[in-house]
Design a protein around this motif. Sequence first.
Motif, PDB file in Angstrom:
ATOM      1  N   SER A   7     -16.312  55.455  63.591  1.00 43.54           N
ATOM      2  CA  SER A   7     -16.329  56.559  62.629  1.00 43.54           C
ATOM      3  C   SER A   7     -17.752  56.835  62.188  1.00 43.54           C
ATOM      4  O   SER A   7     -18.535  55.906  61.993  1.00 43.54           O
ATOM      5  CB  SER A   7     -15.473  56.202  61.410  1.00 43.54           C
ATOM      6  OG  SER A   7     -15.598  57.177  60.402  1.00 43.54           O
ATOM      7  N   ALA A   8     -18.056  58.124  62.005  1.00 43.11           N
ATOM      8  CA  ALA A   8     -19.363  58.504  61.473  1.00 43.11           C
ATOM      9  C   ALA A   8     -19.300  58.719  59.970  1.00 43.11           C
ATOM     10  O   ALA A   8     -20.305  59.071  59.350  1.00 43.11           O
ATOM     11  CB  ALA A   8     -19.836  59.791  62.151  1.00 43.11           C
ATOM     12  N   SER A   9     -18.149  58.487  59.368  1.00 36.81           N
ATOM     13  CA  SER A   9     -17.954  58.759  57.942  1.00 36.81           C
ATOM     14  C   SER A   9     -18.814  57.843  57.080  1.00 36.81           C
ATOM     15  O   SER A   9     -18.659  56.615  57.112  1.00 36.81           O
ATOM     16  CB  SER A   9     -16.483  58.575  57.567  1.00 36.81           C
ATOM     17  OG  SER A   9     -16.340  58.498  56.170  1.00 36.81           O
ATOM     18  N   GLU A  26     -20.113  53.280  65.901  1.00 35.89           N
ATOM     19  CA  GLU A  26     -19.935  53.904  67.211  1.00 35.89           C
ATOM     20  C   GLU A  26     -18.839  54.967  67.068  1.00 35.89           C
ATOM     21  O   GLU A  26     -17.657  54.716  67.326  1.00 35.89           O
ATOM     22  CB  GLU A  26     -19.517  52.864  68.257  1.00 35.89           C
ATOM     23  CG  GLU A  26     -19.429  53.397  69.672  1.00 35.89           C
ATOM     24  CD  GLU A  26     -20.778  53.828  70.234  1.00 35.89           C
ATOM     25  OE1 GLU A  26     -20.798  54.763  71.048  1.00 35.89           O
ATOM     26  OE2 GLU A  26     -21.804  53.226  69.855  1.00 35.89           O
ATOM     27  N   PRO A  27     -19.223  56.179  66.610  1.00 33.99           N
ATOM     28  CA  PRO A  27     -18.206  57.203  66.372  1.00 33.99           C
ATOM     29  C   PRO A  27     -17.351  57.470  67.611  1.00 33.99           C
ATOM     30  O   PRO A  27     -17.869  57.591  68.727  1.00 33.99           O
ATOM     31  CB  PRO A  27     -19.030  58.441  66.001  1.00 33.99           C
ATOM     32  CG  PRO A  27     -20.306  57.883  65.462  1.00 33.99           C
ATOM     33  CD  PRO A  27     -20.572  56.644  66.273  1.00 33.99           C
ATOM     34  N   GLY A  28     -16.045  57.501  67.399  1.00 38.30           N
ATOM     35  CA  GLY A  28     -15.126  57.785  68.494  1.00 38.30           C
ATOM     36  C   GLY A  28     -14.999  59.284  68.694  1.00 38.30           C
ATOM     37  O   GLY A  28     -14.668  60.022  67.759  1.00 38.30           O
ATOM     38  N   HIS A  29     -15.309  59.746  69.896  1.00 39.83           N
ATOM     39  CA  HIS A  29     -15.224  61.177  70.201  1.00 39.83           C
ATOM     40  C   HIS A  29     -13.844  61.454  70.800  1.00 39.83           C
ATOM     41  O   HIS A  29     -13.560  61.098  71.940  1.00 39.83           O
ATOM     42  CB  HIS A  29     -16.345  61.573  71.156  1.00 39.83           C
ATOM     43  CG  HIS A  29     -17.707  61.241  70.624  1.00 39.83           C
ATOM     44  ND1 HIS A  29     -18.247  61.861  69.513  1.00 39.83           N
ATOM     45  CD2 HIS A  29     -18.617  60.315  71.011  1.00 39.83           C
ATOM     46  CE1 HIS A  29     -19.433  61.351  69.256  1.00 39.83           C
ATOM     47  NE2 HIS A  29     -19.686  60.404  70.145  1.00 39.83           N
ATOM     48  N   VAL A  83     -12.561  46.678  67.220  1.00 43.98           N
ATOM     49  CA  VAL A  83     -12.944  48.087  67.151  1.00 43.98           C
ATOM     50  C   VAL A  83     -11.962  48.786  66.210  1.00 43.98           C
ATOM     51  O   VAL A  83     -10.759  48.792  66.454  1.00 43.98           O
ATOM     52  CB  VAL A  83     -12.918  48.761  68.528  1.00 43.98           C
ATOM     53  CG1 VAL A  83     -13.361  50.218  68.425  1.00 43.98           C
ATOM     54  CG2 VAL A  83     -13.788  47.997  69.527  1.00 43.98           C
ATOM     55  N   VAL A  84     -12.483  49.368  65.135  1.00 38.34           N
ATOM     56  CA  VAL A  84     -11.627  49.959  64.104  1.00 38.34           C
ATOM     57  C   VAL A  84     -11.777  51.475  64.093  1.00 38.34           C
ATOM     58  O   VAL A  84     -12.876  51.999  63.892  1.00 38.34           O
ATOM     59  CB  VAL A  84     -11.975  49.394  62.709  1.00 38.34           C
ATOM     60  CG1 VAL A  84     -11.106  50.048  61.630  1.00 38.34           C
ATOM     61  CG2 VAL A  84     -11.820  47.873  62.691  1.00 38.34           C
ATOM     62  N   GLY A  85     -10.667  52.167  64.318  1.00 44.45           N
ATOM     63  CA  GLY A  85     -10.626  53.617  64.196  1.00 44.45           C
ATOM     64  C   GLY A  85      -9.727  53.997  63.031  1.00 44.45           C
ATOM     65  O   GLY A  85      -8.739  53.307  62.757  1.00 44.45           O
ATOM     66  N   ALA A  86     -10.068  55.067  62.334  1.00 45.89           N
ATOM     67  CA  ALA A  86      -9.264  55.485  61.185  1.00 45.89           C
ATOM     68  C   ALA A  86      -9.224  57.001  61.103  1.00 45.89           C
ATOM     69  O   ALA A  86     -10.155  57.695  61.526  1.00 45.89           O
ATOM     70  CB  ALA A  86      -9.826  54.901  59.890  1.00 45.89           C
ATOM     71  N   ASP A  87      -8.135  57.513  60.543  1.00 39.85           N
ATOM     72  CA  ASP A  87      -8.005  58.950  60.322  1.00 39.85           C
ATOM     73  C   ASP A  87      -7.135  59.164  59.095  1.00 39.85           C
ATOM     74  O   ASP A  87      -6.093  58.521  58.942  1.00 39.85           O
ATOM     75  CB  ASP A  87      -7.371  59.645  61.530  1.00 39.85           C
ATOM     76  CG  ASP A  87      -7.349  61.159  61.368  1.00 39.85           C
ATOM     77  OD1 ASP A  87      -8.438  61.766  61.403  1.00 39.85           O
ATOM     78  OD2 ASP A  87      -6.253  61.730  61.200  1.00 39.85           O
ATOM     79  N   THR A  88      -7.581  60.055  58.212  1.00 37.94           N
ATOM     80  CA  THR A  88      -6.871  60.285  56.954  1.00 37.94           C
ATOM     81  C   THR A  88      -6.312  61.699  56.906  1.00 37.94           C
ATOM     82  O   THR A  88      -7.017  62.664  57.233  1.00 37.94           O
ATOM     83  CB  THR A  88      -7.820  60.055  55.751  1.00 37.94           C
ATOM     84  OG1 THR A  88      -8.317  58.710  55.812  1.00 37.94           O
ATOM     85  CG2 THR A  88      -7.100  60.255  54.433  1.00 37.94           C
TER      86      THR A  88
END
Length: 204
Positions: A7-9, A26-29, A83-88
């Motif tokens: 995430s780039a947040s 490492e922002p996920g595209h 590796v952690v990805g998140a979306d709100t």
Amino acid sequence: MHIILASASPRRRELIRQIHWEADIEPGHFPEVTDEDEALAFIRKEGLETAFAPFSHTDLVCAVNAFGKAKDAAARKGDALPVVGADTTVVLEGRVLGKPKDKEDAFSMLLSLSGRTHVVKTGMAILYRGKTSLSVTATEVTFRSLSEEEIRKYIETGEPMDKAGAYGIQGIGTLLVDTISGSYDNVVGLPLTVLYEKVNEIVG
């Protein structure tokens, strides 16, 4: 704990620092899905029906986006570290509200949230050495009754334009909120207690 944050947040980065973890950014595209149909199409394409079976239809958008971001970051950085990805997302009476397209869309969202209770959901995906952990955390948020003038003044700050539901509780948007029930960190964008538990669980 050392993780890769897909995430780039800056908000999520700050939350990671809060618990004294180290994160490689490492922002996920990933071309984010915006509704249930797109989420289901992705799940079928990837053959992930079993993995996503536990989630309700309003969970699927944020869960799929979190997984897609984590998968993309892991493809480039590997998964020797979690590796952690998140979306709100914001859900109002079964309708998923993403990021506003423009100021009028932001106005429409905020007006619909005024004086009502909605649910903020953060999907989180953790990939580690071939293992996957998926979760969705929900927090109820109730807004004050807002005047149209208040809403337009808030939009002019620019804060709503890159945020699900068109507000940020960690910024000026906190003044829109009457009460919350559940994790505050989740509304900001990353439920820290759930993250802590799920990372330790998957690492073993």
